[in-house]
Design a protein around this motif. Structure first.
Motif, PDB file in Angstrom:
ATOM      1  N   ALA A 163      -7.052  -8.822  34.390  1.00  0.00           N
ATOM      2  CA  ALA A 163      -6.095  -9.331  33.405  1.00  0.00           C
ATOM      3  C   ALA A 163      -4.673  -9.203  33.938  1.00  0.00           C
ATOM      4  CB  ALA A 163      -6.245  -8.574  32.091  1.00  0.00           C
ATOM      5  N   GLY A 164      -4.403  -8.101  34.632  1.00  0.00           N
ATOM      6  CA  GLY A 164      -3.095  -7.941  35.241  1.00  0.00           C
ATOM      7  C   GLY A 164      -2.859  -8.933  36.372  1.00  0.00           C
ATOM      8  N   ASP A 165      -3.887  -9.178  37.170  1.00  0.00           N
ATOM      9  CA  ASP A 165      -3.758 -10.147  38.259  1.00  0.00           C
ATOM     10  C   ASP A 165      -3.465 -11.544  37.723  1.00  0.00           C
ATOM     11  OD1 ASP A 165      -4.233  -8.203  40.170  1.00  0.00           O
ATOM     12  OD2 ASP A 165      -6.389  -8.626  40.301  1.00  0.00           O
ATOM     13  N   ALA A 166      -4.075 -11.896  36.587  1.00  0.00           N
ATOM     14  CA  ALA A 166      -3.811 -13.205  35.979  1.00  0.00           C
ATOM     15  C   ALA A 166      -2.357 -13.317  35.538  1.00  0.00           C
ATOM     16  CB  ALA A 166      -4.751 -13.431  34.795  1.00  0.00           C
ATOM     17  N   LEU A 167      -1.800 -12.222  35.047  1.00  0.00           N
ATOM     18  CA  LEU A 167      -0.389 -12.224  34.675  1.00  0.00           C
ATOM     19  C   LEU A 167       0.504 -12.348  35.902  1.00  0.00           C
ATOM     20  CD1 LEU A 167      -0.281  -9.525  31.861  1.00  0.00           C
ATOM     21  CD2 LEU A 167       0.408 -11.908  31.620  1.00  0.00           C
ATOM     22  N   ILE A 197       3.564 -14.864  36.572  1.00  0.00           N
ATOM     23  CA  ILE A 197       4.903 -14.379  36.945  1.00  0.00           C
ATOM     24  C   ILE A 197       5.394 -15.107  38.189  1.00  0.00           C
ATOM     25  CG2 ILE A 197       6.181 -12.383  37.806  1.00  0.00           C
ATOM     26  CD1 ILE A 197       4.175 -10.646  36.082  1.00  0.00           C
ATOM     27  N   GLU A 198       4.573 -15.157  39.214  1.00  0.00           N
ATOM     28  CA  GLU A 198       5.002 -15.750  40.480  1.00  0.00           C
ATOM     29  C   GLU A 198       5.230 -17.252  40.365  1.00  0.00           C
ATOM     30  OE1 GLU A 198       2.011 -14.405  43.230  1.00  0.00           O
ATOM     31  OE2 GLU A 198       3.090 -12.508  43.598  1.00  0.00           O
ATOM     32  N   ALA A 199       4.579 -17.888  39.363  1.00  0.00           N
ATOM     33  CA  ALA A 199       4.792 -19.318  39.133  1.00  0.00           C
ATOM     34  C   ALA A 199       5.967 -19.581  38.196  1.00  0.00           C
ATOM     35  CB  ALA A 199       3.521 -19.944  38.550  1.00  0.00           C
ATOM     36  N   GLY A 200       6.531 -18.518  37.617  1.00  0.00           N
ATOM     37  CA  GLY A 200       7.599 -18.700  36.639  1.00  0.00           C
ATOM     38  C   GLY A 200       7.113 -19.405  35.390  1.00  0.00           C
ATOM     39  N   ALA A 201       5.843 -19.199  35.048  1.00  0.00           N
ATOM     40  CA  ALA A 201       5.239 -19.849  33.884  1.00  0.00           C
ATOM     41  C   ALA A 201       5.503 -19.037  32.629  1.00  0.00           C
ATOM     42  CB  ALA A 201       3.738 -20.023  34.097  1.00  0.00           C
ATOM     43  N   PHE A 202       5.408 -19.681  31.477  1.00  0.00           N
ATOM     44  CA  PHE A 202       5.592 -18.998  30.205  1.00  0.00           C
ATOM     45  C   PHE A 202       4.684 -17.771  30.156  1.00  0.00           C
ATOM     46  CE2 PHE A 202       4.379 -18.173  25.813  1.00  0.00           C
ATOM     47  CZ  PHE A 202       5.609 -18.131  25.190  1.00  0.00           C
ATOM     48  N   PRO A 203       5.204 -16.657  29.679  1.00  0.00           N
ATOM     49  CA  PRO A 203       6.526 -16.435  29.085  1.00  0.00           C
ATOM     50  C   PRO A 203       7.592 -15.947  30.070  1.00  0.00           C
ATOM     51  CG  PRO A 203       5.171 -14.522  28.688  1.00  0.00           C
ATOM     52  CD  PRO A 203       4.317 -15.477  29.487  1.00  0.00           C
ATOM     53  N   PHE A 204       7.354 -16.154  31.350  1.00  0.00           N
ATOM     54  CA  PHE A 204       8.301 -15.696  32.375  1.00  0.00           C
ATOM     55  C   PHE A 204       9.143 -16.862  32.898  1.00  0.00           C
ATOM     56  CE2 PHE A 204       4.364 -13.189  32.476  1.00  0.00           C
ATOM     57  CZ  PHE A 204       4.869 -11.952  32.119  1.00  0.00           C
ATOM     58  N   ASP A 205       9.433 -17.809  32.018  1.00  0.00           N
ATOM     59  CA  ASP A 205      10.134 -19.034  32.408  1.00  0.00           C
ATOM     60  C   ASP A 205      11.578 -19.079  31.933  1.00  0.00           C
ATOM     61  OD1 ASP A 205       9.555 -19.166  29.745  1.00  0.00           O
ATOM     62  OD2 ASP A 205       8.711 -21.188  29.781  1.00  0.00           O
ATOM     63  N   GLY A 206      12.089 -17.935  31.494  1.00  0.00           N
ATOM     64  CA  GLY A 206      13.472 -17.889  31.047  1.00  0.00           C
ATOM     65  C   GLY A 206      13.652 -18.008  29.551  1.00  0.00           C
ATOM     66  N   VAL A 207      12.569 -18.186  28.810  1.00  0.00           N
ATOM     67  CA  VAL A 207      12.665 -18.283  27.361  1.00  0.00           C
ATOM     68  C   VAL A 207      13.090 -16.932  26.777  1.00  0.00           C
ATOM     69  CG1 VAL A 207      10.240 -17.667  26.939  1.00  0.00           C
ATOM     70  CG2 VAL A 207      11.444 -19.137  25.309  1.00  0.00           C
ATOM     71  N   TRP A 208      13.872 -16.988  25.703  1.00  0.00           N
ATOM     72  CA  TRP A 208      14.284 -15.797  24.965  1.00  0.00           C
ATOM     73  C   TRP A 208      15.079 -14.805  25.809  1.00  0.00           C
ATOM     74  CZ3 TRP A 208       8.566 -15.895  23.485  1.00  0.00           C
ATOM     75  CH2 TRP A 208       8.348 -16.837  22.487  1.00  0.00           C
ATOM     76  N   ARG A 209      15.876 -15.323  26.739  1.00  0.00           N
ATOM     77  CA  ARG A 209      16.773 -14.416  27.479  1.00  0.00           C
ATOM     78  C   ARG A 209      17.861 -13.852  26.569  1.00  0.00           C
ATOM     79  NH1 ARG A 209      16.793 -14.164  33.228  1.00  0.00           N
ATOM     80  NH2 ARG A 209      14.828 -15.049  33.969  1.00  0.00           N
ATOM     81  N   THR A 210      18.124 -14.536  25.455  1.00  0.00           N
ATOM     82  CA  THR A 210      19.085 -14.063  24.461  1.00  0.00           C
ATOM     83  C   THR A 210      18.324 -13.479  23.288  1.00  0.00           C
ATOM     84  OG1 THR A 210      20.659 -15.792  25.086  1.00  0.00           O
ATOM     85  CG2 THR A 210      20.997 -14.705  22.968  1.00  0.00           C
ATOM     86  N   PRO A 211      18.658 -12.284  22.837  1.00  0.00           N
ATOM     87  CA  PRO A 211      17.908 -11.674  21.743  1.00  0.00           C
ATOM     88  C   PRO A 211      18.076 -12.453  20.443  1.00  0.00           C
ATOM     89  CG  PRO A 211      19.871 -10.385  22.227  1.00  0.00           C
ATOM     90  CD  PRO A 211      19.749 -11.416  23.310  1.00  0.00           C
TER      91      PRO A 211
END
Length: 218
Positions: free
Chosen positions: A168-172, A176-190
């Motif tokens: 499950a961690g490897d899938a995340l 992450i390395e693809a910059g896919a949701f949720p690591f795509d810059g969404v919600w950088r502002t609280p």
């Protein structure tokens, strides 16, 4: 079951049927794609503590059972928590003084929701292994030594379950390395205007004494 925006929920972590941590959170949104929770500084936070006053983390069940539960407050950072439905993880955005600092991917059991008189929440089991992700998407594993100690003859899980947690961690990591949701810059502002600082119900019986769901009690 859906939670309403602005509602306070109690996010409980279990180990062997015992609550190890409980977190008061404010609902930002809840739909088919995800539940989004807000935990600002000053929010109520309860966990089990050692006799010397340090927070209890991984420990044998008899130690967990005997450790007192004390309520304190979340300090230093504000946190936005994404809980996808049926997922084996949650993703946390950390902010300091309104500035996004990093993500935290917490590996955990799929959450079970509940609602009772005077309280509502969701329950899970922490899988120990986590990922810390910087804004530039550089990442690292966290708590690997604790994770290795948590399975096998004297651990919480067998090796097959441990491999599934690691997968499950490897899938995340792939996301992450693809910059896919949720690591795509969404919600950088609280978020703003999500209501007052959330508190745990004053009556501990409403959240501490509520039994674990059967799927999480083992």
């Amino acid at each position: 079951m859906r939670f309403s925006p602005g509602e306070t929920v109690v996010r409980r972590y279990f180990r062997g049927g015992y609550v190890t941590m409980a977190q008061a959170a404010r609902v930002v949104s809840d739909d088919d794609s995800h539940l989004l929770l807000w935990v600002p500084r000053g929010s109520d936070f309860a966990c089990r503590w050692h006799a010397d006053g340090t927070r209890l983390r991984e420990a044998p069940l008899p130690v967990i059972a005997d450790a007192p539960v004390r309520t304190t407050q979340w300090v230093d950072t504000d946190v936005l928590i994404l809980v996808p439905p049926e997922a084996d993880h949650s993703v946390w955005w950390f902010y300091r003084d309104g500035r996004f600092t990093h993500w935290y991917a917490n590996l955990e059991a799929p959450s079970v929701r509940w609602r009772g008189p005077g309280s509502a929440g969701l329950d899970t089991v922490d899988h120990v292994l986590d990922l810390v992700v910087r804004p530039d998407l550089a990442w690292e594993w966290k708590d690997e030594e604790e994770f290795r100690a948590s399975y096998g003859p004297w651990g919480y899980w067998d090796e097959r379950t441990a491999r599934r947690i690691r997968a499950a961690g490897d899938a995340l990591v792939t996301r992450i390395e693809a910059g896919a949701f949720p690591f795509d810059g969404v919600w950088r502002t609280p978020p703003s205007s999500v209501g007052p600082v959330p508190r745990l119900p004053r009556d501990e019986r409403l959240w501490l004494d509520r039994p674990a769901p059967r799927s999480l009690a083992a």
